[in-house]
Motif scaffolding. Structure first.
Motif, mmCIF file in Angstrom:
data_model
loop_
_atom_site.group_PDB
_atom_site.id
_atom_site.type_symbol
_atom_site.label_atom_id
_atom_site.label_comp_id
_atom_site.label_asym_id
_atom_site.label_seq_id
_atom_site.Cartn_x
_atom_site.Cartn_y
_atom_site.Cartn_z
ATOM 1 N N LYS A 179 -11.383 1.978 -23.699
ATOM 2 C CA LYS A 179 -12.867 2.468 -23.480
ATOM 3 C C LYS A 179 -12.211 4.295 -22.242
ATOM 4 C CE LYS A 179 -17.048 1.268 -20.981
ATOM 5 N NZ LYS A 179 -16.359 1.846 -20.008
ATOM 6 N N GLN A 180 -11.169 3.358 -21.830
ATOM 7 C CA GLN A 180 -12.471 4.816 -21.025
ATOM 8 C C GLN A 180 -10.788 5.925 -21.302
ATOM 9 O OE1 GLN A 180 -9.261 3.195 -17.624
ATOM 10 N NE2 GLN A 180 -10.223 2.030 -16.286
ATOM 11 N N ARG A 182 -12.001 6.513 -24.446
ATOM 12 C CA ARG A 182 -12.915 6.895 -25.440
ATOM 13 C C ARG A 182 -14.265 7.559 -24.289
ATOM 14 N NH1 ARG A 182 -13.331 2.278 -26.989
ATOM 15 N NH2 ARG A 182 -15.479 1.564 -26.151
ATOM 16 N N ASP A 183 -14.397 7.403 -23.510
ATOM 17 C CA ASP A 183 -15.880 7.907 -22.705
ATOM 18 C C ASP A 183 -14.636 9.318 -22.116
ATOM 19 O OD1 ASP A 183 -16.331 6.123 -22.506
ATOM 20 O OD2 ASP A 183 -16.094 5.192 -20.518
ATOM 21 N N ARG A 184 -13.646 10.067 -21.529
ATOM 22 C CA ARG A 184 -13.347 10.995 -22.410
ATOM 23 C C ARG A 184 -13.171 11.697 -23.679
ATOM 24 N NH1 ARG A 184 -11.282 7.835 -18.055
ATOM 25 N NH2 ARG A 184 -11.577 8.339 -15.922
ATOM 26 N N HIS A 185 -12.790 11.510 -24.531
ATOM 27 C CA HIS A 185 -13.129 12.229 -26.134
ATOM 28 C C HIS A 185 -11.829 12.294 -26.662
ATOM 29 C CE1 HIS A 185 -17.395 12.366 -25.488
ATOM 30 N NE2 HIS A 185 -17.244 12.719 -24.064
ATOM 31 N N THR A 232 -19.173 -0.405 -15.194
ATOM 32 C CA THR A 232 -19.923 0.481 -16.258
ATOM 33 C C THR A 232 -17.679 1.044 -16.789
ATOM 34 O OG1 THR A 232 -19.348 2.390 -14.676
ATOM 35 C CG2 THR A 232 -21.292 1.699 -16.029
ATOM 36 N N PRO A 235 -16.135 -3.967 -19.057
ATOM 37 C CA PRO A 235 -17.698 -4.981 -19.210
ATOM 38 C C PRO A 235 -17.713 -5.428 -19.179
ATOM 39 C CG PRO A 235 -16.400 -2.423 -20.326
ATOM 40 C CD PRO A 235 -15.655 -2.579 -19.408
#
Length: 282
Positions: A179-180, A182-185, A232, A235
């Motif tokens: 997730k981390q 993915r959040d940073r692309h 966040t 989750p």
């Protein structure tokens, strides 16, 4: 020409992996608050680990008839992060052992931090208490984030642990790391996939093998899983995975609608809930 492109791609990929490894190394911060500042007697202690490192910690003696609570901080934190827990639960008579995990606070450095090392440090703390004959009335763990996840894993390995409270713990570290990124692309393939393989090689096992969701049912201990629904970082789905994986009669989930990853202890009734859970230890 093709081999030059191939070698360049490999070099760039390895450089990115090394950068990501460095980026995920925990920051080291020392505590800026002590129990003494709040009128709570405290002994500074040094806890030996199996590989001959030393953990910095506090021993706070309460009522001799009460259990010991081991407080476990989160990633990049230290004993000072646990001061709200000490201040609010010390008046209830509990004894406390609080430590800086390796690579954190004043404790020794020891390569990269991991859930396994946190769990090993918990076990070292219990061994320290056993040597002091301080385990007469049960052991409770109170862990935040990775400290909570490590507490679950430690309880699955050590039958001396009677009860565990977690706040913001994850069910599987791989899920949270994905997730981390993915959040940073950052694309999973090939960078994150390779990073995971490198990390698993370094810690000597897979994320799945040590995942709290795959170990919680093995524990003798009882669990209270606390999680903020607005978290966040980890989750809320991670908390639901934990409770689903646990033995039904040994685990309870409490969620707070307006709280996130680091502020659940501000919820009304939080301290009473934790005290009620630990007070049943004998």
């Amino acid at each position: 020409m093709l081999w030059i492109i191939l070698i360049s791609a490999i070099v760039i990929t390895l450089a990115i992996i090394m950068f990501l490894l460095k980026a995920f190394r925990n920051p080291v911060r020392v505590h800026d608050k002590t129990p003494g500042e709040f009128g709570i007697p405290c002994e500074e202690i040094s806890i030996p680990t199996e590989n001959h490192k030393k953990l910095y910690g506090w021993w706070i003696e309460g009522d001799a008839s009460k259990p010991v609570l081991i407080l476990v901080h989160g990633w990049g934190r230290n004993v000072g992060k646990m001061m709200p827990y000490i201040k609010n639960l010390y008046p209830k008579g509990y004894n406390f052992l609080v430590f800086d995990s390796r690579n954190h606070g004043h404790s020794d450095t020891d390569n990269h931090s991991s859930l396994i090392k946190f769990a090993e440090d918990i076990r070292a703390s219990i061994d320290f208490l056993a040597a002091r004959n301080a385990l007469r009335h049960g052991i409770g763990l109170m862990g935040l984030s990775i400290g909570g996840a490590a507490s679950i894993y430690a309880a699955s390995q050590d039958t001396r642990i009677d009860a565990v409270v977690t706040v913001g713990a994850f069910a599987n570290s791989g899920d949270v790391m994905r997730k981390q990124f993915r959040d940073r692309h950052i694309p999973y393939w090939p960078f994150v996939w390779l990073l995971f393989k490198v990390v698993e090689w370094k810690i000597g096992t897979t994320f799945s093998e040590i995942a709290p969701e795959n170990n919680i049912a093995k524990a003798r201990a009882r669990f209270l899983i606390i999680h903020g629904e607005k978290d966040t970082v980890v989750p809320i789905e991670q908390a639901h995975k934990l409770i689903k994986a646990a033995n039904d009669n040994k685990a309870k989930l409490i969620t707070y609608k307006s709280k996130g990853h680091s502020n659940c202890h501000f919820e009304k009734g939080f301290w009473e809930t934790v005290d009620d859970f630990f007070s049943s230890l004998k």
